[in-house]
Design a protein around this motif. Structure first.
Motif, short mmCIF file in Angstrom:
data_model
loop_
_atom_site.label_atom_id
_atom_site.label_comp_id
_atom_site.label_asym_id
_atom_site.label_seq_id
_atom_site.Cartn_x
_atom_site.Cartn_y
_atom_site.Cartn_z
N CYS A 31 0.78 -1.63 -0.18
CA CYS A 31 -0.03 0.23 0.34
C CYS A 31 1.01 1.58 -0.21
O CYS A 31 1.15 2.27 -0.79
CB CYS A 31 -0.64 0.17 1.38
SG CYS A 31 -2.88 -1.41 0.96
N SER A 37 -4.88 2.73 -0.69
CA SER A 37 -5.42 2.18 1.03
C SER A 37 -5.28 0.72 0.58
O SER A 37 -5.23 0.03 -0.19
CB SER A 37 -6.68 3.15 0.55
OG SER A 37 -8.02 2.09 0.09
N LYS A 38 -5.41 -0.11 2.10
CA LYS A 38 -6.29 -0.94 2.08
C LYS A 38 -6.92 -1.59 1.89
O LYS A 38 -6.82 -2.39 0.73
CB LYS A 38 -5.70 -1.42 3.48
CG LYS A 38 -4.01 -1.88 4.98
CD LYS A 38 -4.69 -1.34 5.29
CE LYS A 38 -2.81 -1.85 6.21
NZ LYS A 38 -2.71 -1.84 7.81
#
Length: 177
Positions: A31, A37-38
């Protein structure tokens, strides 16, 4: 294989693997490197185990099957010319780091070991077919010898540069006669 977004994550995973090894291929590092983002990661892969499975499949597809397909795209060429094209394709990458990292990962994880075993078998079988088509008396042995130059050259310290590796193949090609 997959969407452009998925390919970007997989390419980044292979780059991270080549640079730092399998333990470095973590969600946080991916990431951070991707600037994503995750949630974006999970959207594409669902979990790290699923990602690792896809990463292994991507390695196999891009670093074995795509090379074979590129060579076979010139199927009108004689076996010896296709073999020469295969060598050019195999040694043109940026370096041996990814192959070395994959083999190290295979020593640590059964799933990676199964993929590496399949990759090796596919590559050797393809070489064997070319050697047989070129008329070599012992295509199995010559195929393994040709493959060992690729693998062994990567493990020398420092690794054998592409030009020298190509020279090694030039020494071996007369064995096809």
């Amino acid at each position: 294989m997959g969407t452009a977004g998925e390919r970007a994550w997989l390419e980044e995973g292979l780059a991270l693997l080549a640079e730092q090894g399998a333990p470095a291929v973590t969600l946080d590092r991916l990431c951070e490197r991707m600037g994503r983002s995750k949630g974006a990661f999970y959207h594409h892969f669902g979990s790290m185990p699923k990602y690792r499975t896809r990463l292994l499949g991507y390695f196999e597809a891009e670093h074995t099957m795509a090379i074979i397909d590129a060579v076979e795209g010139a199927s009108a060429l004689a076996a010896r010319e296709r073999l020469s094209r295969l060598v050019a394709e195999a040694i043109k990458d940026t370096g041996p780091e990814l192959e070395i990292a994959m083999r190290a990962w295979a020593k640590q994880a059964p799933e990676a070991a199964a993929v590496q075993e399949r990759v090796d078998a596919t590559r050797i079988e393809y070489l064997r077919g070319l050697c047989e088509e070129a008329g070599h008396a012992t295509p199995d042995k010559l195929a393994k010898l040709l493959y060992l130059v690729l693998i062994g050259g990567a493990h020398l310290m420092p690794p054998l540069p592409p030009a020298e590796k190509r020279g090694m193949y030039e020494l071996l090609f007369p064995l096809l006669d």
